[in-house]
Design a protein around this motif. Structure first.
Motif, short mmCIF file in Angstrom:
data_model
loop_
_atom_site.label_atom_id
_atom_site.label_comp_id
_atom_site.label_asym_id
_atom_site.label_seq_id
_atom_site.Cartn_x
_atom_site.Cartn_y
_atom_site.Cartn_z
N TYR A 4 0.84 -1.19 0.00
CA TYR A 4 0.00 0.00 0.00
C TYR A 4 0.87 1.24 0.00
O TYR A 4 1.96 1.25 0.58
CB TYR A 4 -0.89 0.04 1.24
CG TYR A 4 -1.93 -1.06 1.27
CD1 TYR A 4 -3.19 -0.84 0.73
CD2 TYR A 4 -1.65 -2.30 1.81
CE1 TYR A 4 -4.15 -1.84 0.74
CE2 TYR A 4 -2.60 -3.31 1.82
CZ TYR A 4 -3.84 -3.07 1.28
OH TYR A 4 -4.78 -4.06 1.29
N THR A 63 -9.27 4.26 5.58
CA THR A 63 -7.98 3.89 4.97
C THR A 63 -8.09 3.85 3.45
O THR A 63 -7.15 4.25 2.77
CB THR A 63 -7.47 2.53 5.50
OG1 THR A 63 -8.46 1.54 5.27
CG2 THR A 63 -7.11 2.59 6.96
N GLU A 64 -9.21 3.40 2.93
CA GLU A 64 -9.34 3.30 1.47
C GLU A 64 -9.39 4.67 0.80
O GLU A 64 -9.19 4.78 -0.41
CB GLU A 64 -10.54 2.45 1.06
CG GLU A 64 -11.87 2.92 1.58
CD GLU A 64 -12.28 2.27 2.90
OE1 GLU A 64 -13.49 2.30 3.18
OE2 GLU A 64 -11.44 1.77 3.65
#
Length: 70
Positions: A4, A63-64
């Motif tokens: 990520y 978070t996305e």
């Protein structure tokens, strides 16, 4: 393993400085990670789950909304 990275580090930096009125060091301390680790994340390092969750919570985001999987 999925890696990520921040979607938009400049936007995150602007939010921390302008909306939260914190330095990177202050923000990192507030969310419980070292400034050095936070700096690495801002420059493309893949953060662990705990750090991703802490950053998102500190910014009041999901978070996305902040991270993208490579």
């Amino acid at each position: 393993m999925i890696k990520y990275r921040l979607k938009n580090p400049q936007s995150i930096d602007n939010t921390i400085r302008n909306q939260l009125n914190l330095s990177d060091r202050e923000f990192a301390a507030e969310i419980g990670i070292s400034r050095n680790y936070f700096s690495k994340i801002m420059h493309g390092h893949t953060p662990g789950l705990r750090a991703r969750l802490a950053i998102a919570k500190g910014l009041g985001k999901k978070t996305e909304d902040i991270f993208v999987a490579d």
